[in-house]
Structure formats: structure tokens, C-alpha cells
Design an enzyme around this catalytic site. Sequence first.
Site, mmCIF file in Angstrom:
data_model
loop_
_atom_site.group_PDB
_atom_site.id
_atom_site.type_symbol
_atom_site.label_atom_id
_atom_site.label_comp_id
_atom_site.label_asym_id
_atom_site.label_seq_id
_atom_site.Cartn_x
_atom_site.Cartn_y
_atom_site.Cartn_z
ATOM 1 N N SER A 1 16.881 28.271 -46.153
ATOM 2 C CA SER A 1 17.494 27.334 -47.771
ATOM 3 C C SER A 1 16.611 27.201 -48.242
ATOM 4 O O SER A 1 15.240 27.072 -48.057
ATOM 5 C CB SER A 1 17.865 26.056 -46.556
ATOM 6 O OG SER A 1 18.817 26.724 -46.121
ATOM 7 N N HIS B 1 22.532 29.415 -50.320
ATOM 8 C CA HIS B 1 22.148 30.546 -50.130
ATOM 9 C C HIS B 1 22.927 32.174 -51.169
ATOM 10 O O HIS B 1 23.785 31.404 -50.745
ATOM 11 C CB HIS B 1 22.698 30.748 -48.279
ATOM 12 C CG HIS B 1 21.691 30.514 -47.464
ATOM 13 N ND1 HIS B 1 20.918 30.580 -46.262
ATOM 14 C CD2 HIS B 1 21.135 28.833 -47.032
ATOM 15 C CE1 HIS B 1 20.459 29.835 -45.474
ATOM 16 N NE2 HIS B 1 20.606 29.184 -46.138
ATOM 17 N N HIS C 1 25.322 31.502 -40.760
ATOM 18 C CA HIS C 1 24.375 30.986 -39.531
ATOM 19 C C HIS C 1 25.641 30.784 -38.730
ATOM 20 O O HIS C 1 27.009 30.302 -38.772
ATOM 21 C CB HIS C 1 24.229 29.605 -39.749
ATOM 22 C CG HIS C 1 23.445 29.418 -40.892
ATOM 23 N ND1 HIS C 1 23.632 29.839 -42.473
ATOM 24 C CD2 HIS C 1 22.071 28.470 -40.350
ATOM 25 C CE1 HIS C 1 22.168 29.411 -43.370
ATOM 26 N NE2 HIS C 1 21.041 29.282 -42.392
ATOM 27 N N TYR D 1 26.928 28.039 -37.912
ATOM 28 C CA TYR D 1 27.706 26.429 -37.603
ATOM 29 C C TYR D 1 28.827 27.154 -39.146
ATOM 30 O O TYR D 1 29.728 26.093 -39.074
ATOM 31 C CB TYR D 1 26.378 25.350 -38.560
ATOM 32 C CG TYR D 1 25.981 26.128 -39.746
ATOM 33 C CD1 TYR D 1 26.045 25.489 -41.235
ATOM 34 C CD2 TYR D 1 24.657 26.103 -39.377
ATOM 35 C CE1 TYR D 1 26.058 25.507 -42.076
ATOM 36 C CE2 TYR D 1 23.671 26.152 -40.432
ATOM 37 C CZ TYR D 1 24.651 26.473 -42.028
ATOM 38 O OH TYR D 1 23.743 26.515 -43.040
ATOM 39 N N GLU D 2 28.278 27.770 -39.942
ATOM 40 C CA GLU D 2 29.738 28.220 -40.682
ATOM 41 C C GLU D 2 31.215 28.797 -39.604
ATOM 42 O O GLU D 2 32.423 28.792 -40.574
ATOM 43 C CB GLU D 2 28.955 28.902 -41.593
ATOM 44 C CG GLU D 2 28.066 28.835 -42.514
ATOM 45 C CD GLU D 2 27.541 30.031 -43.034
ATOM 46 O OE1 GLU D 2 28.268 30.379 -44.035
ATOM 47 O OE2 GLU D 2 26.380 30.713 -43.252
ATOM 48 N N ALA E 1 14.056 26.728 -43.069
ATOM 49 C CA ALA E 1 13.864 25.297 -43.978
ATOM 50 C C ALA E 1 14.148 24.281 -42.432
ATOM 51 O O ALA E 1 15.049 24.926 -41.600
ATOM 52 C CB ALA E 1 15.110 24.763 -44.936
ATOM 53 N N MET F 1 19.010 25.497 -37.436
ATOM 54 C CA MET F 1 19.897 25.610 -37.133
ATOM 55 C C MET F 1 19.778 27.294 -37.398
ATOM 56 O O MET F 1 20.650 28.125 -37.772
ATOM 57 C CB MET F 1 20.722 24.969 -38.121
ATOM 58 C CG MET F 1 20.668 23.641 -37.975
ATOM 59 S SD MET F 1 22.323 22.954 -38.984
ATOM 60 C CE MET F 1 21.919 21.000 -39.265
ATOM 61 N N SER F 2 19.389 28.107 -37.194
ATOM 62 C CA SER F 2 19.090 29.270 -37.867
ATOM 63 C C SER F 2 17.427 30.277 -37.017
ATOM 64 O O SER F 2 17.597 29.486 -35.662
ATOM 65 C CB SER F 2 18.170 29.730 -39.403
ATOM 66 O OG SER F 2 17.235 29.521 -39.983
ATOM 67 N N ASN G 1 12.107 17.552 -44.227
ATOM 68 C CA ASN G 1 12.290 16.715 -43.921
ATOM 69 C C ASN G 1 11.484 16.690 -42.765
ATOM 70 O O ASN G 1 11.327 17.753 -41.733
ATOM 71 C CB ASN G 1 13.301 16.228 -44.479
ATOM 72 C CG ASN G 1 14.340 17.402 -42.578
ATOM 73 O OD1 ASN G 1 15.006 18.228 -43.401
ATOM 74 N ND2 ASN G 1 14.495 16.800 -41.415
ATOM 75 N N HIS H 1 20.421 17.554 -47.150
ATOM 76 C CA HIS H 1 20.780 18.398 -47.244
ATOM 77 C C HIS H 1 19.872 18.736 -49.312
ATOM 78 O O HIS H 1 19.235 19.915 -49.568
ATOM 79 C CB HIS H 1 22.263 19.800 -47.512
ATOM 80 C CG HIS H 1 21.532 20.502 -48.012
ATOM 81 N ND1 HIS H 1 21.429 21.718 -46.392
ATOM 82 C CD2 HIS H 1 22.038 21.768 -48.751
ATOM 83 C CE1 HIS H 1 21.598 22.975 -47.327
ATOM 84 N NE2 HIS H 1 22.096 23.386 -48.554
HETATM 85 N N1 HPA Z 1 17.259 19.525 -38.553
HETATM 86 C C1 HPA Z 1 18.025 20.718 -38.268
HETATM 87 N N2 HPA Z 1 18.006 21.261 -39.368
HETATM 88 C C2 HPA Z 1 16.905 21.287 -40.184
HETATM 89 C C3 HPA Z 1 16.240 19.907 -40.673
HETATM 90 C C4 HPA Z 1 16.462 19.386 -39.791
HETATM 91 O O1 HPA Z 1 16.146 17.648 -39.767
HETATM 92 N N3 HPA Z 1 15.711 20.593 -41.608
HETATM 93 C C5 HPA Z 1 16.146 21.557 -42.743
HETATM 94 N N4 HPA Z 1 16.469 22.053 -41.929
#
Ligand code: HPA
Length: 279
Positions: free
Chosen positions: A36, A67, A89, A91-92, A119, A217-218, A241, A253
Amino acid sequence: MAEQGPTALYDRAEHAARTLRGRTTLEPRIAIVLGSGLGGFAEEFGDAVAIPYREIPGFVSSTAQGHVGSLIIGKVDNIPVAAMQGRVHFYEGYSLEEVTFPIRTLKLLGIDTLILTNAAGGIDVQLTQGALMVISDHLNLMGVNPLRGANDERFGPRFPDMTEVYSRELQELVTQEARVLGTTVRRGIYAALAGPSYETPAEIHMLRAFGADAVGMSTVPEAIVARQMEMNVIGISCITNMAAGISEQTINHQEVMETGEKVRITFTQLLRRIITKLP
Ligand code: HPA
């Protein structure tokens, strides 16, 4: 009627690899998956061809913002490299077989070293916004494994060893090259959750107790599949973050994407150095 393609996973990956061979004369051995907000690196490639995922049989297209969804094959300082600009992903709604199909294809294309980037949220207090982390190991907390289901021994064993998913030698290389650039990268454990909601502070508390330094998440499904096929794997997280509850701030996001853009220069310099120094 649609053209009938091969049905076995291996044959489908071979079919996709053949399609890619028809689009370039380059024979890359290194591939990189750009996470990302990190897709910009591939824009610097020389002699590049960009192949949209929809033109590659078996590839599915990403719906996530940030993406792009193309495979770029080109040169970095004269070294042929394949880059996935965007990934799909779990989650998609895709299966992990779909998520990892490009990795299968890249292996059959001749890739032996895979650089996975993402990310991630920082759990370790030293991993603040904009930091880079070399993944030393992972926790698969997605609740699924990409190798579930019939196994084709042509890819690798049913029960592959996962003692060293991320090559120690290559972790060292990343650390060294970061030092040359005057940045520090910390090593850490990446926990993968299914998403798409970000974690609760209680979940982050649990992950910290589990030994996780960053969360995302990847990456983990791709790394497992790559190791089964004996690829050398590097994982690099861009901390966009601090994870939920670690700082006072909430997570969005947009911020994740913007941090990716901010570290772009350091990140691309580091990738370039790694690629030119790979054994
Ligand atoms: N949690 C999960 N996935 C992420 C985060 C997070 O804080 N930041 C970027 N991808």
C-alpha cells in the site's frame, strides 16, 4: 464461449508464466511485491513493460485503493526485476490460492528471490510512523493457510519447514544497506490478521504479548507459498501508523497511504541498493 484453460494449479501458473514470457525478453530472477502506497518504485524501471493483472490468466485484480494492479518487468541498474504494483488481499474476499497465485507464477517464470513489502502498524514503541522494519519472522493469525487443500509436489512438500522463512543472510544485507544510506531499520516479527477492520487496543495488547512488533493484513500467505517453493524471501514493513492503543491517535487508510508517500525516497533507495547487492 470463454477459452478453456488448464485446471491444475501448477498448469495454470505455467500458463500465466508463459503469457509473461510472451510480453518481455527479460528474464528476471528477482521479484518485488509493492505494498500500500509503495507502488512508486516500479515507475523508475528502465526498458519496462507494464502488464495489467487482467491480461494475465489466473490473476485477479485488486480492489484496494493504493494498489494499481500491474506487473512491471523492467530493469533496475541493468538488473532485470519483476514488480507487482499492488497485491490482492484476503480481506477483499479472494481465497488464499488466488492471493498467492502470482507468487506461484513468478516462481515458474524463474524468480528465486522475492522481496515482499507492506504497510504495517507499529506495536513495538520504537516503530513509529515512517520507520522501516525488516521482517525476521511472522505470526500467521489469519486463521487460514495458503497451502490448505491438495498439494502438488511439483511446487514443494506437503509439510514445508518454516524455521527460516525470511533469509537471515538477506535480513543482514537489508540492515547493512540501510546503514549505508544512513537510516536504521529494526528487525521484528510481523503478525498478519485477516482484516479489514484495524485491530482493537485489546487485540494489539494480545499481539504484543505474542511477541509481535508490527501488524498488517498481507505478506504472510505469499511468504509461506514462496518458502514452500524454496524461494529466498525478504520482508520489509513500512510503519505507516502506530497500532491501535499504542498512541492516542485513531487509524485511517488515508494516513497509511500518505506515510507510504513520505518514506518513498528512502524506501526506493533502499530497494535499489538491495537489488544491486543481492547474491
Ligand atoms: N493494522 C493492520 N494493518 C495495517 C495497519 C494497522 O495498524 N497499518 C497499515 N496496515
